[in-house]
Design an enzyme around this catalytic site. Structure first.
Site, short mmCIF file in Angstrom:
data_model
loop_
_atom_site.label_atom_id
_atom_site.label_comp_id
_atom_site.label_asym_id
_atom_site.label_seq_id
_atom_site.Cartn_x
_atom_site.Cartn_y
_atom_site.Cartn_z
N SER A 22 -8.06 -1.30 6.69
CA SER A 22 -9.09 -2.30 6.95
C SER A 22 -8.86 -2.98 8.31
CB SER A 22 -9.14 -3.30 5.80
OG SER A 22 -10.28 -4.11 5.86
N HIS A 36 -13.96 -0.06 -0.84
CA HIS A 36 -13.06 -0.61 0.17
C HIS A 36 -11.78 -1.11 -0.49
CE1 HIS A 36 -12.22 -2.36 4.12
NE2 HIS A 36 -11.66 -3.35 3.46
N ASP A 43 -18.28 1.61 0.47
CA ASP A 43 -17.70 0.58 1.32
C ASP A 43 -18.73 0.11 2.35
OD1 ASP A 43 -16.18 -1.02 3.00
OD2 ASP A 43 -14.68 0.52 3.44
#
Length: 382
Positions: free
Chosen positions: A199, A324, A294
Site C-alpha cells: 500500500s 486491499h 481494491d
C-alpha cells in the site's frame, strides 16, 4: 493490559474457529456470492467483511485526528488478529537505521534455515502514510522471510499528519541509502538489497527505486510492490467501483491523502504520485500485485503498464477475488495466503537472479521468469 491480551487471544481463537468452518456454513454466514466487474469476491474475505460490519458502525472506518494515537494502537492489535501465527523460527532483532532527520525504528528478520543469505529487502509498511508500524507488519515480514529465504528489514518512517509529505519519502530514501552503504552490518551484500512494501509502503519502495534511477545512484536490486497507491486525488474507475463495501473506502482514501498531502501533489514535485512521473525508465525489475476488489487497483495496473512501456522488467499480478490489504489476512483466507506466497516467490526469484549474476546494480536489466500463478492474471508479463 492483561485484560486486553486476553481479549486478543479470545478473538483470535474465535476467528480461527469461524474461518475454519466448512465452506457451505461460511457461505450461509457470508451471504450470496458478490460479483463485480466479472470477478467474484473470495468467500473468506466476504465473511470477514460481514464480521467487520457487525463489529463497527461504519464501513472502512474513518481517521479521527483527535484519537489518532489510539487508532494506531488498535490497528497494530487488529493486524495480529488476522495474520498467521507468529513464525518463531524466524530470528527477529530490533534496531535502528538512519532516517532523514534521525534514527528510525526497524526490525531485522533472518530466516534460520538460510542464515548465510546475503539478500535483503528493505520493507516499508502500509497504513496510508498515517498508520502502521514495525509491529503491525511483523506477521507479514516473518512470512516473507520464511517463504523467500531473504532477510527482511522492516523500517518505520515518520507518519502524517504530524509529518506530512515528503517526510515519509525522505526517510525511506535515507534508510535505503544508509543500509546499502553499510550492508555488511545487516548481513547483506550491497548489490543484493531490494526495496518492498504494501500500500503506502509499496509507494515508497517504488519512488525510492525511481529516485535512485533519476539521480543516477545505485539501484535497489528489485522492487516488491503489493497493491500500491500510485496517484492521489483520483476519482472514478476502481476508486468508485470498489469505493464502499470492501474494507478500504474512497472516503477513507481521501482523508488519508489530505493528511499526507494537505496541499495536494505539488506541481513541481510529482514524487507524491509516481504515476505522474514523466520518465520511468532505468528502474530495476518490479513485482507489482493488485487486488480485484481494491479502490487502488486501476492506478496500480496503470503504473505496471507504464513501467513496461518504459522498458522496465515487470511481473504484474492481479488477484481478482481479493481486497486491499490481503497480505494481512493470510490466516483467514487461503487465497490471500497464496497471493502473499506468490510475492515471496517473486522476491526469491528476483534476488536469486541477481545473486547468480552478481553484477553491479546500476543500470541492470533482468528478465524475471514466469512465477507460479494462483489466480487468473490478465496482466501477466515478464
Amino acid at each position: 493490559m492483561i485484560g486486553e491480551r486476553l481479549r486478543v487471544q479470545v478473538l483470535r481463537w474465535v476467528f480461527r474457529v469461524l474461518f475454519g468452518l466448512p465452506r457451505p456454513v461460511k457461505r450461509l454466514l457470508a451471504g450470496p456470492p458478490i460479483s463485480v466487474d466479472d470477478q467474484e469476491l473470495d468467500l473468506d474475505l466476504q465473511l470477514l467483511g460481514r464480521v467487520d460490519r457487525l463489529l463497527s458502525s461504519r464501513d472502512g472506518g474513518t481517521v479521527d485526528r483527535a484519537t489518532l494515537a489510539e487508532q494506531r494502537r488498535q490497528a497494530d492489535i487488529a493486524a495480529d488478529l488476522v495474520a498467521d501465527a507468529p513464525l518463531e523460527h524466524i530470528e527477529a532483532r530490533d534496531l535502528e537505521v538512519p532516517g532523514e532527520v534521525g534514527p528510525l525504528p526497524a526490525r531485522l528478520y533472518v530466516p534460520r534455515a538460510v542464515p548465510e543469505t546475503r539478500s535483503l529487502v528493505v520493507y516499508f509498511h502500509g497504513g496510508g502514510f498515517v498508520m502502521g508500524s514495525v509491529a503491525s507488519t511483523d506477521p507479514l515480514c516473518r512470512l516473507l522471510a520464511a517463504q523467500s529465504g531473504v532477510r527482511v528489514l522492516s523500517v518505520d518512517y515518520r507518519l502524517a499528519p504530524e509529518h506530512p509529505y515528503p517526510a515519509a519519502l525522505e526517510d525511506a530514501l535515507a534508510a535505503f541509502r544508509a543500509v546499502r552503504d553499510d550492508a555488511a552490518a545487516y548481513g547483506a551484500h550491497p548489490d543484493l538489497i531490494a526495496v518492498g512494501g504494501d500500500s503506502a509502503g509499496a509507494n515508497l519502495a517504488l519512488v525510492v527505486a525511481h529516485q535512485q534511477a533519476v539521480l543516477g545512484g545505485p539501484l535497489p536490486a528489485f522492487v516488491l510492490a503489493l497493491y500500491p497507491v500510485t496517484d492521489a486525488e483520483r476519482s472514478g474507475g476502481s476508486r468508485e467501483l470498489f469505493g464502499t463495501g470492501f474494507g478500504l473506502t474512497a472516503d477513507m482514501l481521501r482523508e488519508l491523502e489530505r493528511m499526507y498531502l494537505p496541499d495536494g501533489v505539488p506541481t513541481d514535485d510529482t514524487r507524491g504520485a509516481i504515476l505522474r512521473a514523466d520518465d520511468l525508465s532505468g528502474m530495476p525489475p518490479v513485482y507489482l500485485a493488485t487486488a480485484g476488489f481494491d479502490p487502488l487497483r486501476d492506478e496500480g495496473e496503470e503504473l505496471a503498464a507504464r513501467l513496461r512501456e518504459a522498458g522496465v522488467p515487470v511481473v504484474a499480478r492481479r488477484f481478482p477475488g481479493l481486497v486491499h490489504g490481503y497480505a494481512s489476512f493470510t490466516a483467514l483466507s487461503a487465497a490471500a495466503r497464496d497471493a502473499t506466497l506468490d510475492a515471496a516467490s517473486a522476491l526469491r526469484a528476483g534476488l536469486g537472479l541477481v545473486a547468480a549474476g552478481r553484477q553491479p546494480a546500476r543500470g541492470r536489466r533482468l528478465r524475471l521468469p514466469e512465477l507460479r500463478r494462483t489466480r487468473p492474471d490478465p496482466l501477466a508479463g515478464g
